[in-house]
Design a protein around this motif. Structure first.
Motif, PDB file in Angstrom:
ATOM      1  N   GLU B 125      51.445  47.186   9.302  1.00 38.67           N
ATOM      2  CA  GLU B 125      50.188  47.115  10.058  1.00 38.67           C
ATOM      3  C   GLU B 125      48.993  46.951   9.130  1.00 38.67           C
ATOM      4  O   GLU B 125      48.094  46.152   9.387  1.00 38.67           O
ATOM      5  CB  GLU B 125      49.999  48.395  10.898  1.00 38.67           C
ATOM      6  CG  GLU B 125      50.774  48.352  12.209  1.00 38.67           C
ATOM      7  CD  GLU B 125      50.853  49.736  12.857  1.00 38.67           C
ATOM      8  OE1 GLU B 125      51.670  49.887  13.773  1.00 38.67           O
ATOM      9  OE2 GLU B 125      50.090  50.640  12.436  1.00 38.67           O
ATOM     10  N   ILE B 126      49.003  47.713   8.034  1.00 44.38           N
ATOM     11  CA  ILE B 126      47.879  47.636   7.079  1.00 44.38           C
ATOM     12  C   ILE B 126      47.801  46.229   6.481  1.00 44.38           C
ATOM     13  O   ILE B 126      46.727  45.646   6.374  1.00 44.38           O
ATOM     14  CB  ILE B 126      48.037  48.692   5.959  1.00 44.38           C
ATOM     15  CG1 ILE B 126      47.836  50.088   6.541  1.00 44.38           C
ATOM     16  CG2 ILE B 126      47.053  48.428   4.822  1.00 44.38           C
ATOM     17  CD1 ILE B 126      48.144  51.220   5.584  1.00 44.38           C
ATOM     18  N   VAL B 127      48.961  45.687   6.115  1.00 47.36           N
ATOM     19  CA  VAL B 127      48.988  44.361   5.494  1.00 47.36           C
ATOM     20  C   VAL B 127      48.417  43.321   6.460  1.00 47.36           C
ATOM     21  O   VAL B 127      47.559  42.516   6.102  1.00 47.36           O
ATOM     22  CB  VAL B 127      50.427  43.984   5.059  1.00 47.36           C
ATOM     23  CG1 VAL B 127      50.509  42.509   4.673  1.00 47.36           C
ATOM     24  CG2 VAL B 127      50.869  44.864   3.883  1.00 47.36           C
ATOM     25  N   GLU B 128      48.882  43.398   7.714  1.00 45.38           N
ATOM     26  CA  GLU B 128      48.412  42.420   8.681  1.00 45.38           C
ATOM     27  C   GLU B 128      46.904  42.566   8.936  1.00 45.38           C
ATOM     28  O   GLU B 128      46.153  41.591   8.919  1.00 45.38           O
ATOM     29  CB  GLU B 128      49.185  42.552  10.003  1.00 45.38           C
ATOM     30  CG  GLU B 128      48.711  41.534  11.028  1.00 45.38           C
ATOM     31  CD  GLU B 128      49.599  41.472  12.274  1.00 45.38           C
ATOM     32  OE1 GLU B 128      50.741  41.967  12.216  1.00 45.38           O
ATOM     33  OE2 GLU B 128      49.128  40.921  13.281  1.00 45.38           O
ATOM     34  N   ARG B 129      46.472  43.793   9.148  1.00 41.25           N
ATOM     35  CA  ARG B 129      45.049  44.036   9.420  1.00 41.25           C
ATOM     36  C   ARG B 129      44.177  43.565   8.253  1.00 41.25           C
ATOM     37  O   ARG B 129      43.180  42.873   8.447  1.00 41.25           O
ATOM     38  CB  ARG B 129      44.820  45.536   9.673  1.00 41.25           C
ATOM     39  CG  ARG B 129      43.354  45.922   9.793  1.00 41.25           C
ATOM     40  CD  ARG B 129      43.173  47.424  10.000  1.00 41.25           C
ATOM     41  NE  ARG B 129      43.787  48.249   8.974  1.00 41.25           N
ATOM     42  CZ  ARG B 129      43.279  48.443   7.756  1.00 41.25           C
ATOM     43  NH1 ARG B 129      42.143  47.879   7.423  1.00 41.25           N
ATOM     44  NH2 ARG B 129      43.910  49.197   6.880  1.00 41.25           N
ATOM     45  N   SER B 130      44.599  43.894   7.025  1.00 45.26           N
ATOM     46  CA  SER B 130      43.784  43.544   5.854  1.00 45.26           C
ATOM     47  C   SER B 130      43.715  42.033   5.675  1.00 45.26           C
ATOM     48  O   SER B 130      42.652  41.482   5.385  1.00 45.26           O
ATOM     49  CB  SER B 130      44.375  44.177   4.587  1.00 45.26           C
ATOM     50  OG  SER B 130      44.555  45.557   4.788  1.00 45.26           O
ATOM     51  N   LEU B 131      44.870  41.368   5.845  1.00 44.87           N
ATOM     52  CA  LEU B 131      44.883  39.914   5.672  1.00 44.87           C
ATOM     53  C   LEU B 131      44.048  39.246   6.760  1.00 44.87           C
ATOM     54  O   LEU B 131      43.382  38.237   6.515  1.00 44.87           O
ATOM     55  CB  LEU B 131      46.310  39.376   5.678  1.00 44.87           C
ATOM     56  CG  LEU B 131      47.134  39.734   4.429  1.00 44.87           C
ATOM     57  CD1 LEU B 131      48.603  39.404   4.643  1.00 44.87           C
ATOM     58  CD2 LEU B 131      46.615  39.018   3.186  1.00 44.87           C
ATOM     59  N   LYS B 132      44.095  39.808   7.954  1.00 38.34           N
ATOM     60  CA  LYS B 132      43.264  39.260   9.033  1.00 38.34           C
ATOM     61  C   LYS B 132      41.784  39.442   8.731  1.00 38.34           C
ATOM     62  O   LYS B 132      40.990  38.533   8.906  1.00 38.34           O
ATOM     63  CB  LYS B 132      43.602  39.934  10.373  1.00 38.34           C
ATOM     64  CG  LYS B 132      44.813  39.312  11.051  1.00 38.34           C
ATOM     65  CD  LYS B 132      45.071  39.950  12.395  1.00 38.34           C
ATOM     66  CE  LYS B 132      46.211  39.210  13.096  1.00 38.34           C
ATOM     67  NZ  LYS B 132      46.805  40.032  14.153  1.00 38.34           N
ATOM     68  N   TRP B 137      45.143  35.586   7.010  1.00 40.98           N
ATOM     69  CA  TRP B 137      46.404  35.900   7.690  1.00 40.98           C
ATOM     70  C   TRP B 137      47.120  34.638   8.157  1.00 40.98           C
ATOM     71  O   TRP B 137      48.310  34.443   7.873  1.00 40.98           O
ATOM     72  CB  TRP B 137      46.140  36.842   8.859  1.00 40.98           C
ATOM     73  CG  TRP B 137      47.302  37.098   9.752  1.00 40.98           C
ATOM     74  CD1 TRP B 137      47.464  36.648  11.027  1.00 40.98           C
ATOM     75  CD2 TRP B 137      48.486  37.849   9.444  1.00 40.98           C
ATOM     76  NE1 TRP B 137      48.662  37.079  11.536  1.00 40.98           N
ATOM     77  CE2 TRP B 137      49.315  37.817  10.589  1.00 40.98           C
ATOM     78  CE3 TRP B 137      48.920  38.548   8.307  1.00 40.98           C
ATOM     79  CZ2 TRP B 137      50.550  38.448  10.642  1.00 40.98           C
ATOM     80  CZ3 TRP B 137      50.155  39.177   8.361  1.00 40.98           C
ATOM     81  CH2 TRP B 137      50.958  39.122   9.521  1.00 40.98           C
ATOM     82  N   ASP B 138      46.390  33.775   8.867  1.00 46.64           N
ATOM     83  CA  ASP B 138      47.041  32.581   9.422  1.00 46.64           C
ATOM     84  C   ASP B 138      47.630  31.675   8.340  1.00 46.64           C
ATOM     85  O   ASP B 138      48.607  30.985   8.566  1.00 46.64           O
ATOM     86  CB  ASP B 138      46.042  31.780  10.272  1.00 46.64           C
ATOM     87  CG  ASP B 138      45.719  32.520  11.569  1.00 46.64           C
ATOM     88  OD1 ASP B 138      46.571  33.329  12.006  1.00 46.64           O
ATOM     89  OD2 ASP B 138      44.629  32.300  12.116  1.00 46.64           O
ATOM     90  N   GLU B 139      47.000  31.694   7.166  1.00 48.33           N
ATOM     91  CA  GLU B 139      47.469  30.812   6.105  1.00 48.33           C
ATOM     92  C   GLU B 139      48.709  31.355   5.387  1.00 48.33           C
ATOM     93  O   GLU B 139      49.461  30.594   4.791  1.00 48.33           O
ATOM     94  CB  GLU B 139      46.354  30.570   5.077  1.00 48.33           C
ATOM     95  CG  GLU B 139      45.217  29.722   5.638  1.00 48.33           C
ATOM     96  CD  GLU B 139      43.941  29.804   4.791  1.00 48.33           C
ATOM     97  OE1 GLU B 139      44.014  29.495   3.585  1.00 48.33           O
ATOM     98  OE2 GLU B 139      42.888  30.170   5.342  1.00 48.33           O
ATOM     99  N   ALA B 162      41.512  41.188   0.549  1.00 55.06           N
ATOM    100  CA  ALA B 162      42.402  41.920   1.468  1.00 55.06           C
ATOM    101  C   ALA B 162      42.964  43.162   0.773  1.00 55.06           C
ATOM    102  O   ALA B 162      43.051  44.238   1.369  1.00 55.06           O
ATOM    103  CB  ALA B 162      43.535  41.011   1.934  1.00 55.06           C
ATOM    104  N   ARG B 163      43.302  43.017  -0.503  1.00 51.01           N
ATOM    105  CA  ARG B 163      43.854  44.145  -1.260  1.00 51.01           C
ATOM    106  C   ARG B 163      42.822  45.262  -1.364  1.00 51.01           C
ATOM    107  O   ARG B 163      43.143  46.435  -1.210  1.00 51.01           O
ATOM    108  CB  ARG B 163      44.250  43.668  -2.666  1.00 51.01           C
ATOM    109  CG  ARG B 163      44.941  44.722  -3.494  1.00 51.01           C
ATOM    110  CD  ARG B 163      45.356  44.167  -4.841  1.00 51.01           C
ATOM    111  NE  ARG B 163      44.199  43.745  -5.624  1.00 51.01           N
ATOM    112  CZ  ARG B 163      44.277  43.051  -6.754  1.00 51.01           C
ATOM    113  NH1 ARG B 163      45.456  42.662  -7.218  1.00 51.01           N
ATOM    114  NH2 ARG B 163      43.198  42.715  -7.418  1.00 51.01           N
TER     115      ARG B 163
END
Lengths: 225, 254
Positions: B125-132, B137-139, B162-163
């Protein structure tokens, strides 16, 4: 960032349109008040002019900030310059509406002439239509339409010319009309000037589209002085 | 605008590298959930200053600091301040994209893991949220296992953002985040930064005056280790109070 910038440009566009609507309303009301001898309506036009001036002030401020903060180029730059220049023209149109309103208030039981007032009303209708048309041409950045509207300015000019002739003729017949007819001549001159500012706005719409600043309607001849 | 207490408040900050004094008594308030830009010629102290905001200068042996830097009213240089916690609250993004030579997923999950999060679902969840949040995220969503060094520089920089966001910082420091990027990637990062200010307090060093004017709410102009002028970006870029600011912004020196 581009998104926020686009929104600001869009807002500029909308605000200019709102200002234009207010100015057209003021012109319409001022002429209506003049021919209907409605001093209350005329006072309203004078009061509302402050708001028009505020609009111009805000638009100028936004334009200056956009230039300083976004360094606009090409279409964006032309859009901003168009708003900046054309809003000054709108503001002057509003001032002329105020002058017409002041003439209305100044009248104190002067003798009047229905024929000439009818002519002023007609010229008012024409200028109102031009004002509305120029705003929609602006909203759509329609150069062709703008050029066409500018051409109509000579119609207003000739109506104004007729009003002046008729006023003078009536004054000759009846000197008691002099006070009232002087105002007819002045009001018709204001209407003519409003037409000129509408032509200026046409020029800025053309500039937006082509990037060229050109003078429309330089139909000055020594014959019709 | 209502005056609220600043997110960070810097008072009379002096900094030396050995005998050389780099910062000469700086005072600055950094407002919450706004973007503050630091501009100024090379060597004026803006990078030194931004690094002191999360004590990155601690790593330099000869560096000595006086004065206070408060985060929500607490001095970050006090003995009671836990530097690891501080850096969780005040994240940083650097000039050169510097992802770890690991997968995209592991880059983002690195911070949360060091703070003790082990649950796979939470990490996902954290990875997805941060990348978004970092608008990438889409890329990358279809190849989170790819090495983060294998993607473009502009993408790498957004991975780094994102990190930094993954540990949910309150303040994000960005030291010239776009100077190594092409114009399209720069535009993406600028767009991203202006979206992020809804949730984060952002401080950005930039050499690009246009970037400061486009993106920031407040601007501070640095010169020779002094802050010459600070204020609303609109004001600084239309009618600054100081002649030096005017000269620098209009390109007369610097």
């Amino acid at each position: 960032m581009r998104r926020a910038y686009d929104e600001e440009l869009e807002q500029l566009h909308r605000k200019f349109y709102q200002m234009g609507c207010m100015v057209n309303e003021a012109i319409y009301k001022s002429i209506k008040a003049f021919v209907k001898h409605d001093k209350e309506l005329a006072k309203g036009v004078i009061d509302e002019d402050k708001e028009i001036n505020q609009y111009e002030h805000d638009l100028e401020q936004s334009c200056i900030e956009l230039i300083a903060l976004q360094q606009p180029v090409t279409t964006d730059l032309r859009k901003i310059i168009t708003v900046m220049k054309a809003s000054a023209d709108l503001e002057r149109m509003g001032d002329h509406a105020v002058s017409i309103a002041k003439s209305t208030i100044r009248v104190k039981g002067n003798k009047r002439n229905a024929t000439v007032e009818g002519m002023i009303s007609d010229a008012g209708e024409k200028i109102k239509k031009m004002g509305e048309d120029i705003l929609s041409a602006y909203v759509e950045y329609d150069k062709e339409r703008a050029l066409e509207i500018a051409k109509y300015d000579y119609l207003v000019d000739s109506l104004v010319h007729d009003i002046k002739e008729a006023s003078i003729a009536e004054m000759k017949k009846d000197p008691e009309l002099v006070l009232g007819a002087t105002d007819y001549i002045m009001v018709s001159t204001y209407i003519e000037r409003i037409g000129d500012y509408i032509t200026n706005i046409s020029e800025w719409i053309v500039y937006f589209d082509t990037g060229e600043i050109q003078e429309l309607n330089t139909h000055h001849t020594y014959e019709n002085l | 605008m209502a005056t609220q207490s600043p997110k960070m408040n810097i008072k009379d900050l002096k900094l030396w590298y050995g005998d050389f004094q780099a910062l000469h008594g700086l005072d600055l308030e950094i407002p919450e959930k706004q973007i503050t830009a630091f501009i100024g010629p090379s060597g004026c102290g803006k990078s030194t200053f931004i690094k002191s905001l999360n004590r990155m200068n601690d790593l330099i042996e000869t560096c000595r600091i006086e004065g206070t830097i408060e985060l929500d009213g607490k001095n970050i240089y006090s003995n009671k301040m836990d530097v690891n916690k501080l850096r969780k609250r005040v994240g940083m993004v650097f000039q050169q994209p510097n992802p770890f030579p690991k997968s995209i997923y592991d880059n983002i999950a690195y911070g949360p893991r060091t703070h003790g999060i082990k649950d796979k679902k939470t990490l996902d969840e954290i990875v997805e949220r941060s990348l978004k949040q970092a608008a990438i995220w889409d890329e990358v969503k279809d190849h989170l296992d790819r090495n983060a060094l294998s993607i473009s520089g502009g993408q790498q920089q957004r991975i780094c953002i994102a990190r930094a966001l993954a540990v949910e910082p309150e303040v994000l420091l960005m030291d010239e985040p776009t100077s190594a990027l092409d114009p399209i990637s720069t535009a993406k990062i600028e767009e991203l930064v202006s979206d992020l200010k809804n949730e984060y307090t952002i401080v950005m060093v930039t050499h690009n005056m246009q970037q400061a004017s486009r993106v920031s709410d407040k601007t501070a102009f640095f010169l020779n280790g002094h802050i010459i002028e600070t204020g609303d970006t609109r004001k600084i870029f239309t009618n600054p109070d100081q002649e030096e600011t005017e000269n620098y912004i209009s390109g007369r020196f610097g």
